[in-house]
Design a protein around this motif. Structure first.
Motif, PDB file in Angstrom:
ATOM      1  N   SER A  33     -27.896 -14.630  16.961  1.00  0.00           N
ATOM      2  CA  SER A  33     -27.038 -15.485  16.228  1.00  0.00           C
ATOM      3  C   SER A  33     -25.711 -15.364  16.832  1.00  0.00           C
ATOM      4  O   SER A  33     -25.212 -14.351  17.266  1.00  0.00           O
ATOM      5  CB  SER A  33     -26.960 -15.076  14.835  1.00  0.00           C
ATOM      6  N   TRP A  35     -21.513 -17.336  16.917  1.00  0.00           N
ATOM      7  CA  TRP A  35     -20.556 -18.320  16.119  1.00  0.00           C
ATOM      8  C   TRP A  35     -20.535 -19.540  16.858  1.00  0.00           C
ATOM      9  O   TRP A  35     -20.784 -19.652  17.853  1.00  0.00           O
ATOM     10  CB  TRP A  35     -19.134 -17.739  16.239  1.00  0.00           C
ATOM     11  N   VAL A  42     -22.494 -20.221  11.829  1.00  0.00           N
ATOM     12  CA  VAL A  42     -23.294 -19.427  12.949  1.00  0.00           C
ATOM     13  C   VAL A  42     -24.486 -20.018  13.250  1.00  0.00           C
ATOM     14  O   VAL A  42     -25.280 -20.420  12.371  1.00  0.00           O
ATOM     15  CB  VAL A  42     -23.391 -17.817  12.156  1.00  0.00           C
ATOM     16  N   THR A  75     -25.011 -14.058   9.469  1.00  0.00           N
ATOM     17  CA  THR A  75     -23.915 -14.793   9.108  1.00  0.00           C
ATOM     18  C   THR A  75     -23.030 -14.261   8.161  1.00  0.00           C
ATOM     19  O   THR A  75     -21.582 -13.945   8.375  1.00  0.00           O
ATOM     20  CB  THR A  75     -24.175 -16.083   8.631  1.00  0.00           C
ATOM     21  N   TRP A 120     -23.514 -20.698   6.933  1.00  0.00           N
ATOM     22  CA  TRP A 120     -22.146 -20.523   6.780  1.00  0.00           C
ATOM     23  C   TRP A 120     -22.213 -19.868   5.256  1.00  0.00           C
ATOM     24  O   TRP A 120     -22.991 -19.965   4.638  1.00  0.00           O
ATOM     25  CB  TRP A 120     -21.281 -21.621   6.762  1.00  0.00           C
ATOM     26  N   CYS A 133     -28.044 -21.914   5.013  1.00  0.00           N
ATOM     27  CA  CYS A 133     -28.399 -22.208   6.175  1.00  0.00           C
ATOM     28  C   CYS A 133     -29.446 -23.298   6.127  1.00  0.00           C
ATOM     29  O   CYS A 133     -30.498 -23.669   5.457  1.00  0.00           O
ATOM     30  CB  CYS A 133     -29.453 -20.712   6.306  1.00  0.00           C
TER      31      CYS A 133
END
Length: 172
Positions: A33, A35, A42, A75, A120, A133
Motif C-alpha cells: 500500500s 499514498w 492509499v 490506511t 481513505w 475502501c
C-alpha cells in the motif's frame, strides 16, 4: 505522507507476520500500500491468480474481504502517523486492529484483471476510525468496504492474547 519507494507495510512494520501483508511472513500475499500521488488516499494493486477463483471467472469474495481488511488497516495506520506529524514507521509504532469489517459486493469481480484498492479515513472518534475502501477492476467499482479500526497498544494486545491462550490451555 511520503514519496519513499517502500510500501507502508515495509515502513511501518517490517517484521510484521500478517498473512495478507506482513513483510516477514514468507506465505503472505505481499500486499503493498502507498499514498496516492494526490496524498488523499492509499492505493494498492493486486492481481489474484487462479487459486483465488470463486465462481468460474470470478474472484473469490473471501479474498476480496481480506484485501479490504489488510489495505484498510494500513490506511488507518498511515493516517495516524500523518495526524501525529510523523513519517510512517518513525518513533513508537502505531498499531490498529479491525473492530468491524463491512464488505458490500457491488458487481462480480473478474479474474485476470489487476485490482486497484483505494482507501481513505472517513472519520475518527477517539481511538476508532472509519475507513472506506473501494475495489476497482479496471474502471468498474466491484466492491466497497466500510470498516472501523481501533488504535491499540501493541504490547497490551500481545499480553491479552497470551493470557487468552494460557487460559484456554492452547500451546501458543
Amino acid at each position: 505522507m511520503t514519496n519513499s519507494s517502500l510500501s507502508l507495510q515495509d515502513m511501518c512494520n517490517p517484521n510484521g507476520m500478517c498473512f495478507g501483508c506482513g513483510p516477514a511472513n514468507p506465505s503472505r500475499f505481499a500486499i503493498k500500500s502507498e499514498w496516492s500521488a494526490e496524498g488523499d488516499a492509499v492505493i494498492c494493486r493486486f492481481a489474484p491468480d487462479d487459486r483465488y477463483i470463486g465462481w468460474p471467472g470470478l474472484v473469490y469474495g473471501g479474498l476480496i474481504a481480506m484485501l479490504i481488511d489488510c489495505h484498510s488497516n494500513r490506511t488507518v495506520i498511515a493516517y495516524h502517523y500523518n495526524q501525529d506529524g510523523r513519517t510512517p514507521g518513525e518513533g513508537e509504532p502505531i498499531e490498529c486492529v479491525t473492530g468491524q469489517l463491512g464488505v458490500s459486493y457491488q458487481k462480480p469481480t473478474p479474474m485476470g484483471v489487476e485490482l486497484t484498492l483505494k482507501a481513505w479515513v472517513e472519520g475518527e472518534v477517539g481511538r476508532k476510525s472509519r475507513v472506506i475502501c473501494e475495489v476497482w477492476a479496471g474502471d468498474v467499482l466491484t466492491c466497497r468496504g466500510d470498516s472501523v479500526f481501533v488504535r491499540v497498544e501493541a504490547e497490551q494486545l500481545k499480553a491479552q492474547a497470551q493470557k487468552m491462550i494460557a487460559d484456554l490451555g492452547v500451546a501458543g
